[in-house]
Each structure stands twice: as structure tokens, then as C-alpha cells.
Motif scaffolding. Structure first.
Motif, PDB file in Angstrom:
ATOM      1  N   GLY A  47       0.771  -1.237   0.000  1.00 25.05           N
ATOM      2  CA  GLY A  47       0.000   0.000   0.000  1.00 25.05           C
ATOM      3  C   GLY A  47       0.796   1.277   0.000  1.00 25.05           C
ATOM      4  N   HIS A  48       2.121   1.178  -0.095  1.00 30.74           N
ATOM      5  CA  HIS A  48       2.936   2.391  -0.114  1.00 30.74           C
ATOM      6  C   HIS A  48       3.103   2.916  -1.535  1.00 30.74           C
ATOM      7  CE1 HIS A  48       3.900   2.491   4.119  1.00 30.74           C
ATOM      8  NE2 HIS A  48       4.162   1.199   4.083  1.00 30.74           N
ATOM      9  N   ASP A  49       3.500   4.166  -1.644  1.00 35.25           N
ATOM     10  CA  ASP A  49       3.742   4.817  -2.920  1.00 35.25           C
ATOM     11  C   ASP A  49       5.165   4.458  -3.346  1.00 35.25           C
ATOM     12  OD1 ASP A  49       3.980   6.464  -5.102  1.00 35.25           O
ATOM     13  OD2 ASP A  49       3.911   8.349  -3.990  1.00 35.25           O
ATOM     14  N   ALA A  50       5.305   3.393  -4.100  1.00 32.39           N
ATOM     15  CA  ALA A  50       6.624   2.884  -4.485  1.00 32.39           C
ATOM     16  C   ALA A  50       6.936   3.257  -5.921  1.00 32.39           C
ATOM     17  CB  ALA A  50       6.670   1.367  -4.325  1.00 32.39           C
ATOM     18  N   GLU A  51       8.149   3.763  -6.139  1.00 37.30           N
ATOM     19  CA  GLU A  51       8.584   4.128  -7.484  1.00 37.30           C
ATOM     20  C   GLU A  51       9.900   3.437  -7.800  1.00 37.30           C
ATOM     21  OE1 GLU A  51       9.669   7.928 -10.379  1.00 37.30           O
ATOM     22  OE2 GLU A  51       8.744   8.277  -8.423  1.00 37.30           O
ATOM     23  N   PHE A  52      10.009   2.913  -9.003  1.00 40.96           N
ATOM     24  CA  PHE A  52      11.226   2.265  -9.451  1.00 40.96           C
ATOM     25  C   PHE A  52      11.850   3.089 -10.567  1.00 40.96           C
ATOM     26  CE2 PHE A  52      13.372  -1.022 -12.182  1.00 40.96           C
ATOM     27  CZ  PHE A  52      14.412  -1.277 -11.311  1.00 40.96           C
ATOM     28  N   VAL A  53      13.169   3.308 -10.451  1.00 42.58           N
ATOM     29  CA  VAL A  53      13.906   4.116 -11.422  1.00 42.58           C
ATOM     30  C   VAL A  53      14.942   3.230 -12.103  1.00 42.58           C
ATOM     31  CG1 VAL A  53      15.430   6.101 -11.732  1.00 42.58           C
ATOM     32  CG2 VAL A  53      13.585   6.195 -10.037  1.00 42.58           C
ATOM     33  N   THR A  54      14.954   3.247 -13.421  1.00 44.88           N
ATOM     34  CA  THR A  54      15.919   2.465 -14.184  1.00 44.88           C
ATOM     35  C   THR A  54      15.978   3.016 -15.600  1.00 44.88           C
ATOM     36  OG1 THR A  54      16.595   0.204 -14.731  1.00 44.88           O
ATOM     37  CG2 THR A  54      14.257   0.719 -15.024  1.00 44.88           C
ATOM     38  N   LYS A  55      16.651   2.300 -16.483  1.00 49.20           N
ATOM     39  CA  LYS A  55      16.625   2.587 -17.911  1.00 49.20           C
ATOM     40  C   LYS A  55      16.413   1.275 -18.643  1.00 49.20           C
ATOM     41  CE  LYS A  55      19.079   5.054 -21.599  1.00 49.20           C
ATOM     42  NZ  LYS A  55      20.284   5.861 -21.943  1.00 49.20           N
ATOM     43  N   VAL A  56      15.479   1.267 -19.583  1.00 49.64           N
ATOM     44  CA  VAL A  56      15.181   0.064 -20.355  1.00 49.64           C
ATOM     45  C   VAL A  56      15.225   0.403 -21.838  1.00 49.64           C
ATOM     46  CG1 VAL A  56      13.728  -0.898 -18.522  1.00 49.64           C
ATOM     47  CG2 VAL A  56      12.673   0.480 -20.340  1.00 49.64           C
ATOM     48  N   GLY A  73       1.285  -1.980  -9.357  1.00 51.12           N
ATOM     49  CA  GLY A  73       1.110  -0.668  -8.741  1.00 51.12           C
ATOM     50  C   GLY A  73       2.360   0.143  -8.529  1.00 51.12           C
ATOM     51  N   VAL A  74       3.475  -0.236  -9.153  1.00 55.68           N
ATOM     52  CA  VAL A  74       4.715   0.509  -9.007  1.00 55.68           C
ATOM     53  C   VAL A  74       4.712   1.698  -9.967  1.00 55.68           C
ATOM     54  CG1 VAL A  74       7.232   0.413  -9.247  1.00 55.68           C
ATOM     55  CG2 VAL A  74       5.989  -1.527  -8.269  1.00 55.68           C
ATOM     56  N   GLU A  75       5.111   2.866  -9.474  1.00 56.48           N
ATOM     57  CA  GLU A  75       5.209   4.064 -10.310  1.00 56.48           C
ATOM     58  C   GLU A  75       6.439   3.948 -11.211  1.00 56.48           C
ATOM     59  OE1 GLU A  75       4.595   6.822 -12.376  1.00 56.48           O
ATOM     60  OE2 GLU A  75       3.242   7.139 -10.662  1.00 56.48           O
ATOM     61  N   THR A  76       6.271   4.246 -12.501  1.00 58.28           N
ATOM     62  CA  THR A  76       7.352   4.052 -13.471  1.00 58.28           C
ATOM     63  C   THR A  76       7.629   5.297 -14.314  1.00 58.28           C
ATOM     64  OG1 THR A  76       5.783   3.188 -15.126  1.00 58.28           O
ATOM     65  CG2 THR A  76       6.837   1.575 -13.646  1.00 58.28           C
ATOM     66  N   LYS A  77       7.106   6.443 -13.904  1.00 56.90           N
ATOM     67  CA  LYS A  77       7.163   7.629 -14.770  1.00 56.90           C
ATOM     68  C   LYS A  77       8.579   8.163 -14.998  1.00 56.90           C
ATOM     69  CE  LYS A  77       6.043  10.824 -10.975  1.00 56.90           C
ATOM     70  NZ  LYS A  77       5.015  11.786 -10.474  1.00 56.90           N
ATOM     71  N   HIS A  78       9.520   7.819 -14.128  1.00 59.52           N
ATOM     72  CA  HIS A  78      10.878   8.321 -14.307  1.00 59.52           C
ATOM     73  C   HIS A  78      11.816   7.265 -14.891  1.00 59.52           C
ATOM     74  CE1 HIS A  78       9.536  11.378 -11.233  1.00 59.52           C
ATOM     75  NE2 HIS A  78      10.024  12.127 -12.198  1.00 59.52           N
TER      76      HIS A  78
END
Length: 343
Positions: A47-56, A73-78
Motif C-alpha cells: 500500500g505504499h507509494d513505491a517508485e522504481f527508477v531504471t533505464k530500459v 502498482g509501481v510508479e514508473t514515470k521516471h
């Protein structure tokens, strides 16, 4: 709920069906995963606001990896787009006395060749509460190590708590290189997570009279090196998972923690996990569960118990991601490990 940012590599996982060896397999099961990505999925699932940052890579496989994160539900905008390829790892799942075997095919992956200019870290860490990385990402390439340090600096500039799972991978770099790179990164870390091999190979601290293959755990040795690590690096918490491998299918699982603020050492409840369905991602699920406990506001003992229970459950789930619910974790942590059918 808290905002937690993780950064690293997500890979395509190709695993042999059941417990087949590579030479037997005529097909592979497909999953996506990777250390920090697995942590992000756990936290989003709780239930947390989790964001993953990478390059694909900007191709259908890169898009599938991002979709796998979004599904949970993981944020991927960055997530940056570009580079030549998504990293791959092959998994041959062991059984009984035959260990599992991981084979990497990740050289020159998109994240390995990413640059700091691919990311706006000030924007990424705006409003964030926690940042998590592992020792796997700096091991992928020198560029990824520089990227990791830039992210750590930005996180600290924004007042974000930083955790690191040391995660030594001998197939990616040497202990000498790991100690050089990771010792520098530890200046940014508040919460250090690992196991006895990680502490030894990555930071040069080895608990005395401990042999996990024989089941001999000297907790006093862990407490001693934890205090030494705090003295050298200034960690708020040092945490170690404790895996006793009776076989590839049968493990004892617990953890210990030292709080420098309380000057207190604590050993969790131990779980006997057998048969193991999939142990890959077990450490990440432990990190994700423990971080969840902390950002929930639990005390360090309860946070650890949540993490250990979460990880014990992960060993029953195929794939890298831990997909158990918060309620399931709390039930196990509360003492109900009966596995009775829920009707």
C-alpha cells in the motif's frame, strides 16, 4: 502512506520449468525481476507509494518489463528509455542437495550504460521518504556505480532516509572492487542490510564462529561486527538475514538487527521453510518487508519481524516478486503458520 524510491536493473528472467536442469529444458518460464524492482513491488503491494527508477530499451521487451511493474502498482514515470538491451538472467532451480544456478546475460544492458543526465533526481526525490539501492547496481558497470552515488547524494540533499542491501554477486565483480566502491557509498547509508557473506565480501566484516552450511550461528559475532560497522560508517541500523541452508529445499530463516540509537541487538523468530518453491527474491522480500515496517512507524523489532515473515512467505511463491498481502504477513508474524485452507 510513504513514498519509497528504488533504483536498479530490472531483467528478463528465464527459468527452467520445475526443477529441470538447463540441458533438459526445451522451454523457459518468463518472469521479470531484479533486486530493487522486487523491493518496489513488495512496498506497492503493502500500500505504499513505491517508485522504481531504471533505464530500459525502447522496444517491446523493455515495455513488457515496465508493464510487469505497473501491473503491481509501481510508479514508473521516471524510467528512462534507450540503450541496446534488457539484461537477462537464466535460472536453474535446484532441489534437495543440488543448489540453484543463476547464469547472467546482462553485459551492456540499458542501465549499465545509463548516464546521470538520463534522470532528474531532484524531481524524483521530491516528497520522497526513503531511497533503497543494492550492491548489485554498482557492480553492473562503473557508469552504474557513478549513477548510484549521484542518486544517493540527491536523496540525502532531500532529507531522504537511505537503505542499502549489500548483495555481493561474485559473478559481477571481485570482493576487492566491491569493497572499494561500496565503502565509498556507505557514507550516504542510514540502514545497512545484508548477510554474513555480504558483510565479509563487500565491507570486510566477518562474524566469528559462524557457518551457515552447518547451521552454526554465533549471534554474539553478529552483534560485534554490527557495532564495528556502525563505528566506521555511522549507520542507524545494521540488519542481517540469517539463512541456514539444510538443503536447497529446506532452510531455516530468521534475521537480526542492531539499533545504534538504542544500543540494542535483537534476533527475530526463526521459520523453517520446506519445501521451498522459489528462493530467488527472498532477500529482496525481506528488505521490502523491513522497510515497510519502518515507514509504517513500527519499532525496529516489529519492523524486523514483519520483514522476516514477509520473506518466509515469498519462498512459497514462484517468480522474483513477493505477492503476499499485508494481512498474510501480519498473520504469520502473529504466530499463525498453519497453512490451513482459508474458506
Amino acid at each position: 502512506m510513504a513514498k519509497v524510491v528504488t533504483m536498479g536493473e530490472i531483467m528478463l528472467r528465464l527459468s527452467t520449468p520445475g526443477n529441470q536442469k538447463y540441458i533438459q529444458a526445451t522451454q523457459f518460464d518468463i518472469n521479470y525481476g531484479g533486486g530493487e524492482a522486487n523491493v518496489a513491488v513488495s512496498l506497492a503491494n503493502y500500500g505504499h507509494d513505491a517508485e522504481f527508477v531504471t533505464k530500459v530499451p525502447e522496444n517491446p521487451i523493455g515495455a513488457c518489463a515496465v508493464a510487469a511493474l505497473r501491473k503491481y502498482g509501481v510508479e514508473t514515470k521516471h524510467i528512462a528509455k534507450g540503450g541496446d538491451r534488457l539484461g537477462i538472467y537464466f535460472l536453474e532451480t535446484g532441489a534437495s542437495m543440488r543448489p540453484s544456478n543463476v547464469t547472467y546475460d546482462r553485459a551492456n544492458s540499458s542501465i549499465a550504460t545509463a548516464s546521470i543526465s538520463d534522470f532528474d533526481f531532484d524531481e524524483i526525490f521530491e516528497g520522497a521518504d526513503w531511497f533503497h539501492f543494492t550492491g548489485i547496481t554498482p557492480a553492473v558497470s562503473d557508469a552504474a556505480a557513478e549513477l548510484t552515488e549521484a542518486a544517493c547524494k540527491a536523496a540525502k540533499a532531500h532529507g531522504v532516509t537511505v537503505s542499502c542491501d549489500l548483495n555481493f554477486r561474485k559473478k559481477l565483480w571481485t570482493s576487492e572492487k566491491a569493497q572499494k566502491v561500496m565503502s565509498n557509498l556507505m557514507q550516504y547509508v542510514d540502514v545497512c542490510i545484508g548477510n554474513e557473506e555480504d558483510a565479509d565480501k563487500v565491507l570486510g566484516f566477518k562474524p566469528e564462529n559462524t557457518d551457515v552450511t552447518s547451521g552454526e550461528l554465533n549471534l554474539a559475532g553478529y552483534e560485534s561486527i554490527f557495532k564495528q560497522m556502525v563505528a566506521k560508517f555511522g549507520f542507524k541500523y545494521v540488519i542481517s538475514s540469517l539463512r541456514v541452508s539444510k538443503s536447497a529445499s529446506d532452510n531455516g530463516w530468521s534475521a537480526c538487527i542492531y539499533s545504534s540509537e538504542d544500543d540494542e541487538f535483537y534476533h527475530s523468530r526463526e521459520y523453517r521453510i520446506r519445501p521451498i518453491v522459489d528462493r530467488v527474491g527472498g532477500g529482496d522480500s525481506f528488505a521490502g518487508g523491513t522497510i515497510c515496517g519502518f515507514v509504517d512507524g513500527k519499532n525496529f523489532k516489529d519492523a524486523l519481524e514483519f520483514g522476516v515473515a514477509a520473506s518466509a512467505l515469498k519462498h512459497t511463491i514462484p517468480g522474483d516478486f513477493n505477492l503476499v498481502t499485508r494481512e498474510e504477513v501480519e498473520t504469520l508474524a502473529g504466530g499463525d503458520g498453519s497453512g490451513r485452507v482459508q474458506r
